[in-house]
Design an enzyme around this catalytic site. Structure first.
Site: not given
Length: 264
Positions: A208, A245
């Site tokens: 991210k 995740r």
């Protein structure tokens, strides 16, 4: 040891790997590779939730994901369906998915909680304040970790009212969703407030933007983002999260193994 969810994006436009695994065969092969690398669950998604992403119809989403879920489930792999749509969640569970991963926590589709309750699947509730097209407009917090925990607690209550037992719940503080830059670090530093709510906690930092920003800019390579993901995953494990995740399972598996060895 902390579980690892491997990401299988069956989409043309996901922020990191959109288009790489769009056809069924490549998506299934990707999933089996992640499973071999150590993934405990494969999280299959057919609609991108990256910032600014356009919605797709549930019909298109299901055309993408259902054949993949059927094949992975037939191979004995635990599968989660990453969706905002109740109809896709129900169809995915019929196809073999064991977990519904709803990043909106039931806010995007008013029928989601009832569909999950009826399905018997476990339910991963994400912290969410709006669709990807304008989610950063809602990134206004005073004490971000405390507010995230409070809103997740509200979602837990709504799930319980819909007939979903607490034992079926998984909480995800929604790293990157309606959170900008340093707000994501504040959530991670405050994970104890979310873990204290009781259900299992899932963290998704993988590749991210806030990781790239910490490393110097948006042009940071995928390999460096994966290393940063592995580090945050190991730190999250120490904070008590149940699973992480990730896109690259192998690097996170190694990081978790070393962290576990350190703890003895």
């Amino acid at each position: 040891m902390t579980g690892i969810w491997g990401i299988v994006n069956v989409t043309p436009d996901s922020f990191s790997d959109g288009g790489r695994y769009l056809d069924v065969d490549s998506a299934v092969a990707r999933g089996l590779k992640l499973r071999a690398d150590g993934a405990s669950v494969l999280d299959v998604g057919g609609e991108s939730t990256r910032p600014g992403a356009e919605r797709v119809s549930p019909e298109t989403e299901q055309q993408r994901v259902l054949p993949v879920i059927e094949q992975l489930s037939a191979a004995g792999v635990p599968v989660s369906i990453d969706t905002l749509n109740a109809s896709t969640a129900a169809a995915a569970v019929r196809a073999g998915a064991r977990i519904v991963n709803d990043v909106s926590g039931g806010l995007a589709d008013p029928d989601m909680r009832a569909a999950v309750a009826e399905s018997g699947a476990d339910y991963a509730i994400g912290h969410w304040r709006g669709f990807s097209s304008d989610m950063y407009a809602h990134a206004d917090y005073r004490r971000v970790a405390r507010e995230v925990a409070g809103e997740l607690q509200e979602r837990m209550g709504e799930a319980a009212a819909s007939g979903i037992a607490p034992s079926r719940l998984i909480l995800d503080p929604g790293i990157g969703f309606a959170k900008a830059g340093a707000q994501n670090w504040d959530v991670l530093r405050g994970l104890d407030e979310i873990v204290a709510l009781g259900p299992r906690v899932l963290i998704g930092t993988s590749r991210k933007r806030f990781l790239a920003e910490a490393l110097g800019g948006a042009d940071v390579s995928e390999a460096r983002r994966d290393l940063a993901t592995a580090v945050t995953s190991a730190l999250a494990a120490r904070a008590g999260v149940w699973a992480v995740r990730v896109h690259d399972v192998a690097s996170t598996r190694d990081a978790l193994t070393i962290a576990h060895a350190w703890e003895g």
